[in-house]
Write a protein that holds these residues in place. Structure first.
Motif, mmCIF file in Angstrom:
data_model
loop_
_atom_site.group_PDB
_atom_site.id
_atom_site.type_symbol
_atom_site.label_atom_id
_atom_site.label_comp_id
_atom_site.label_asym_id
_atom_site.label_seq_id
_atom_site.Cartn_x
_atom_site.Cartn_y
_atom_site.Cartn_z
ATOM 1 N N ASP A 151 0.878 -1.199 0.103
ATOM 2 C CA ASP A 151 0.052 -0.062 0.079
ATOM 3 C C ASP A 151 0.975 1.317 -0.058
ATOM 4 N N GLU B 209 -1.339 -2.614 -11.393
ATOM 5 C CA GLU B 209 -2.832 -3.126 -11.049
ATOM 6 C C GLU B 209 -2.986 -3.270 -9.815
ATOM 7 N N GLU B 210 -4.204 -3.108 -9.498
ATOM 8 C CA GLU B 210 -4.639 -3.554 -8.104
ATOM 9 C C GLU B 210 -4.629 -4.873 -7.763
ATOM 10 N N VAL B 211 -4.156 -5.319 -6.626
ATOM 11 C CA VAL B 211 -4.269 -6.561 -6.274
ATOM 12 C C VAL B 211 -5.695 -6.939 -5.655
ATOM 13 N N LYS B 212 -6.235 -7.751 -6.172
ATOM 14 C CA LYS B 212 -7.561 -8.252 -5.821
ATOM 15 C C LYS B 212 -7.630 -9.444 -4.551
ATOM 16 N N LYS B 213 -8.328 -9.473 -3.904
ATOM 17 C CA LYS B 213 -8.493 -10.452 -2.892
ATOM 18 C C LYS B 213 -9.213 -11.642 -3.151
ATOM 19 N N GLU B 214 -8.615 -12.691 -3.100
ATOM 20 C CA GLU B 214 -9.329 -14.104 -3.202
ATOM 21 C C GLU B 214 -10.549 -14.329 -2.367
ATOM 22 N N PRO B 215 -11.788 -14.682 -3.179
ATOM 23 C CA PRO B 215 -12.913 -14.875 -2.299
ATOM 24 C C PRO B 215 -12.434 -16.197 -1.383
#
Length: 74
Positions: free
Chosen positions: A5, A29-35
């Motif tokens: 961050d 790119e934005e790091v997306k959290k895994e579901p």
């Protein structure tokens, strides 16, 4: 790869160029959290069907001797 961050891509590239002499930004790119993963379903119990055994049938036929032997001692 750098993840975090508040990481400034321009400052990061500048610092890397000072240490490595060459650096470039490939992707930002934005790091997306895994579901959240759902726990696996427990296996279902198999259905057991009991079938009564069929009786074993034997067919027998009584046959009489056409020529009975008069002598009973052999």
């Amino acid at each position: 790869m750098v993840v975090g961050d508040g990481v400034d891509a321009a400052d990061l590239t500048k610092c890397l160029r000072k240490k490595l002499c060459h650096a470039s930004i490939e992707i930002v790119e934005e790091v997306k959290k895994e579901p959240p993963k759902q726990p696996p379903k427990p296996p279902t119990k198999p259905i057991v069907c009991y079938c009564p055994q069929q009786p074993l049938l034997k067919y027998c036929k009584v046959v009489s001797d056409p020529c009975p032997d008069p002598c009973t001692i052999l």
